[in-house]
Design a protein around this motif. Structure first.
Motif, PDB file in Angstrom:
ATOM      1  N   UNK A 185      36.579   8.962  -7.351  1.00  0.00           N
ATOM      2  CA  UNK A 185      36.269   8.892  -5.927  1.00  0.00           C
ATOM      3  C   UNK A 185      36.184   7.472  -5.410  1.00  0.00           C
ATOM      4  N   UNK A 186      36.478   6.490  -6.252  1.00  0.00           N
ATOM      5  CA  UNK A 186      36.342   5.099  -5.852  1.00  0.00           C
ATOM      6  C   UNK A 186      37.591   4.313  -6.205  1.00  0.00           C
ATOM      7  N   UNK A 187      37.865   3.279  -5.414  1.00  0.00           N
ATOM      8  CA  UNK A 187      38.930   2.347  -5.762  1.00  0.00           C
ATOM      9  C   UNK A 187      38.344   0.983  -6.096  1.00  0.00           C
ATOM     10  N   UNK A 188      37.049   0.960  -6.416  1.00  0.00           N
ATOM     11  CA  UNK A 188      36.352  -0.298  -6.683  1.00  0.00           C
ATOM     12  C   UNK A 188      36.388  -0.703  -8.145  1.00  0.00           C
ATOM     13  N   UNK A 189      36.970   0.107  -8.994  1.00  0.00           N
ATOM     14  CA  UNK A 189      37.083  -0.264 -10.405  1.00  0.00           C
ATOM     15  C   UNK A 189      38.533  -0.099 -10.842  1.00  0.00           C
ATOM     16  N   UNK A 190      38.967  -1.013 -11.672  1.00  0.00           N
ATOM     17  CA  UNK A 190      40.326  -0.923 -12.188  1.00  0.00           C
ATOM     18  C   UNK A 190      41.357  -1.289 -11.147  1.00  0.00           C
ATOM     19  N   UNK A 191      42.579  -1.525 -11.614  1.00  0.00           N
ATOM     20  CA  UNK A 191      43.674  -1.860 -10.710  1.00  0.00           C
ATOM     21  C   UNK A 191      44.799  -0.828 -10.842  1.00  0.00           C
ATOM     22  N   UNK A 192      45.109  -0.441 -12.062  1.00  0.00           N
ATOM     23  CA  UNK A 192      46.154   0.557 -12.281  1.00  0.00           C
ATOM     24  C   UNK A 192      45.608   1.970 -12.317  1.00  0.00           C
ATOM     25  N   UNK A 193      44.285   2.111 -12.287  1.00  0.00           N
ATOM     26  CA  UNK A 193      43.686   3.442 -12.401  1.00  0.00           C
ATOM     27  C   UNK A 193      44.161   4.366 -11.286  1.00  0.00           C
ATOM     28  N   UNK A 194      44.339   3.822 -10.084  1.00  0.00           N
ATOM     29  CA  UNK A 194      44.790   4.662  -8.981  1.00  0.00           C
ATOM     30  C   UNK A 194      46.129   5.294  -9.259  1.00  0.00           C
ATOM     31  N   UNK A 195      47.069   4.520  -9.823  1.00  0.00           N
ATOM     32  CA  UNK A 195      48.374   5.068 -10.170  1.00  0.00           C
ATOM     33  C   UNK A 195      48.283   6.110 -11.261  1.00  0.00           C
ATOM     34  N   UNK A 196      47.389   5.876 -12.224  1.00  0.00           N
ATOM     35  CA  UNK A 196      47.187   6.846 -13.304  1.00  0.00           C
ATOM     36  C   UNK A 196      46.682   8.174 -12.739  1.00  0.00           C
ATOM     37  N   UNK A 197      45.624   8.096 -11.949  1.00  0.00           N
ATOM     38  CA  UNK A 197      44.995   9.313 -11.422  1.00  0.00           C
ATOM     39  C   UNK A 197      45.945  10.043 -10.479  1.00  0.00           C
ATOM     40  N   UNK A 198      46.641   9.301  -9.628  1.00  0.00           N
ATOM     41  CA  UNK A 198      47.573   9.925  -8.701  1.00  0.00           C
ATOM     42  C   UNK A 198      48.649  10.707  -9.446  1.00  0.00           C
ATOM     43  N   UNK A 199      49.159  10.121 -10.517  1.00  0.00           N
ATOM     44  CA  UNK A 199      50.206  10.796 -11.290  1.00  0.00           C
ATOM     45  C   UNK A 199      49.676  12.072 -11.930  1.00  0.00           C
ATOM     46  N   UNK A 200      48.471  11.991 -12.467  1.00  0.00           N
ATOM     47  CA  UNK A 200      47.899  13.173 -13.108  1.00  0.00           C
ATOM     48  C   UNK A 200      47.535  14.245 -12.083  1.00  0.00           C
ATOM     49  N   UNK A 201      47.043  13.819 -10.927  1.00  0.00           N
ATOM     50  CA  UNK A 201      46.692  14.800  -9.893  1.00  0.00           C
ATOM     51  C   UNK A 201      47.932  15.498  -9.342  1.00  0.00           C
ATOM     52  N   UNK A 202      49.076  14.822  -9.378  1.00  0.00           N
ATOM     53  CA  UNK A 202      50.317  15.471  -8.944  1.00  0.00           C
ATOM     54  C   UNK A 202      50.699  16.626  -9.861  1.00  0.00           C
ATOM     55  N   UNK A 203      50.114  16.612 -11.065  1.00  0.00           N
ATOM     56  CA  UNK A 203      50.368  17.681 -12.034  1.00  0.00           C
ATOM     57  C   UNK A 203      49.166  18.611 -12.134  1.00  0.00           C
ATOM     58  N   UNK A 204      48.481  18.802 -11.005  1.00  0.00           N
ATOM     59  CA  UNK A 204      47.190  19.492 -11.011  1.00  0.00           C
ATOM     60  C   UNK A 204      47.254  20.882 -11.634  1.00  0.00           C
ATOM     61  N   UNK A 205      48.381  21.558 -11.507  1.00  0.00           N
ATOM     62  CA  UNK A 205      48.476  22.909 -12.068  1.00  0.00           C
ATOM     63  C   UNK A 205      48.434  22.882 -13.584  1.00  0.00           C
ATOM     64  N   UNK A 206      48.863  21.764 -14.163  1.00  0.00           N
ATOM     65  CA  UNK A 206      48.932  21.680 -15.620  1.00  0.00           C
ATOM     66  C   UNK A 206      47.890  20.750 -16.219  1.00  0.00           C
ATOM     67  N   UNK A 207      47.273  19.887 -15.404  1.00  0.00           N
ATOM     68  CA  UNK A 207      46.427  18.825 -15.933  1.00  0.00           C
ATOM     69  C   UNK A 207      45.012  18.936 -15.393  1.00  0.00           C
TER      70      UNK A 207
END
Length: 491
Positions: free
Chosen positions: A35-57
């Motif tokens: 729920x935050x973008x205050x930690x990490x730099x690449x974490x947003x890209x990681x989470x976005x990619x995984x959330x795009x696979x929400x049915x499987x991940x």
């Protein structure tokens, strides 16, 4: 499938005074991490990619901790990060782990904390669960890291503009491995070489060509993600060096290793061609060049005191030299981090005249005494952070102070907000109207490059001294180039 994610990111300057405690870090645990973008730099890209696979991940968030580069991290702070990560993995079945790490943290008593962190993750998830990571281009790769990871994606731009894309690459490597579409292996070569970012911007040669070689390597059969990691020269680290690290298919391990070798060979062959990517001069000559330039503004980087590389952002050597001159118009100097001077300005209020003992001379430590400084503007920079997700650019108080010969931005604490010229405009300063702007910076951010009519490096003394041969290294492996010009390397 269930994927664990986390972010532990710090670039540590061991030459900087003091230590970095947990309070310096922005942190998040559990669901807060998503729920935050205050930690990490690449974490947003990681989470976005995984959330795009929400049915499987299903995402298992663990811990996030990141801070502006700074001195050696306190052992207690790192123990908290490990404990929070490990506790959330213990007893939790996962199919994969994807982490956002910097790769050049240095902790009290451990020059390889990322290696320790990854080894602990591997112990908890087992040998069959794939682990991938997104790393900064200036990561220091170690044997423990390579032994624990299956796949790696690294930044390919400096200044770093592809941080989210790097997280996407790391997440896709993991997803392919978890689904059985790829079986990952790593090829790694370390080069005995120290290299500063100010000599390796990706838009300039030789890095432009070298990054092109990475993209060519990606297209080879059996190779998935090729990377150069340049290490961090302001850390006296026994693992110091530059690296070629390639993620490929386990069935093509020999190809992966050969690719890493070829990339390392090309890098090493060009070692003598790395030079400053911006005009670089002694401080006096840099100011002479600025004074003799008619286009405005000339942007001068005070390269010995870069907060983005862990320095204290408080040296006043260059400012003192500017105040002795009358040929720079009314230059702007940003930023000097000095809590006492800021508090004095805030207490006096806008329009007041105050005396300040500002920052410090390097190396003597003596403050710059200013008898009459006018407080032009007070501003709360909270929310104007630099987007790095660190703990040093939120709720910062800043003061614009007018001196006889220059204007200075004084900050309550270290910050990177000045990397965006829009911040100065919010402070009431038009950088385009200044003849000279001095920034506590190395290579300029893309935003500043569009503003600067001319860019100059002032090779100032300090905790990010660009003359690496002058730094008091004791632990780096020797011989190492350029400290040892006769250093050799063979694949």
């Amino acid at each position: 499938m269930r994927i664990a994610v986390g972010a532990v990111s710090h670039e540590t300057n061991t030459f900087a005074e003091g230590t970095t405690g947990l309070g310096t870090f922005s942190t998040a645990t559990g669901s807060e991490l998503l729920e935050t973008d205050a930690v990490g730099r690449s974490l947003g890209g990681i989470v976005e990619t995984l959330e795009d696979e929400a049915e499987d991940v299903e995402i298992l968030p663990t811990v996030g901790a990141s801070a502006l580069p700074a001195p050696t991290v306190e052992a207690e702070a790192f123990e908290w990060m490990k404990r929070e990560l490990f506790d959330r993995l213990d007893g939790e079945p996962v199919d994969g782990v994807c982490l956002d790490l910097h790769g050049s943290m240095f902790v009290e008593g451990d020059p390889d904390p990322e290696g320790a962190l990854l080894a602990g993750v591997r112990d908890r998830v087992g040998s069959e669960v794939p682990i991938t990571a997104a790393l900064d281009m200036h990561a220091t790769i170690t044997e423990r890291m390579v032994d624990s990871l299956d796949g790696v994606a690294g930044y390919r731009t400096a200044p770093h503009t592809d941080v989210a894309e790097t997280g996407i690459r790391a997440a896709n490597l993991l997803l392919d491995a978890v689904r059985g579409e790829k079986s990952l292996s790593l090829g790694w070569k370390r080069l005995p070489m120290l290299l500063a970012g100010e000599q390796s911007e990706s838009e300039a040669e030789p890095m432009r060509t070298l990054v092109g070689l990475l993209r060519e390597a990606d297209r080879a059969d059996g190779v998935y993600d090729a990377n150069y990691f340049l290490g961090f020269p302001w850390a006296d680290n026994p693992h110091a060096g530059c690296h070629a690290l390639v993620t490929g298919d386990a069935s093509a391990a020999s190809v992966v290793d050969e690719t890493a070798t070829d990339l390392a060979r090309e890098f090493w062959r060009r070692r003598e061609t790395f030079g400053f990517t911006t005009e670089a001069y002694t401080p006096t000559t840099a100011l002479d060049e600025a004074a003799g330039t008619h286009a405005r503004p000339v942007v001068v980087a005070d390269t010995g005191d870069i907060p983005g590389a862990g320095a204290g952002e408080n040296t006043t050597n260059l400012l003192a030299a500017m105040l002795d001159r009358t040929d720079l118009g009314t230059p702007l100097f940003a930023v000097v981090a000095d809590a006492d001077s800021y508090d004095r300005c805030r207490t006096a209020g806008e329009g007041a005249t105050v005396s300040l003992e500002l920052g410090r001379d390097y190396p003597s430590g003596a403050p710059l005494e200013l008898a009459e400084a006018v407080v032009e503007r007070l501003y709360d920079a909270g929310g104007d952070g630099d987007g790095t997700g660190d703990g040093d650019d939120t709720d910062d108080g800043v003061a614009l102070v007018s001196l006889d010969g220059a204007d200075v931005v004084v900050s309550e604490r270290r910050t990177n907000v000045h990397r965006d010229p829009a911040f100065l405009r919010r402070l009431g300063v038009d950088p385009d109207a200044r003849e000279v702007v001095v920034l506590k910076s190395g290579y300029l951010s893309p935003a500043w490059k569009t503003v600067a009519a001319r860019r100059l490096f002032a090779l100032t003394p300090g905790e990010t001294n660009q003359r690496l041969v002058d730094l008091p290294y004791e632990r780096v492996p020797r011989p190492i180039y350029p400290l040892d010009e006769d250093a050799t390397w063979s694949a």
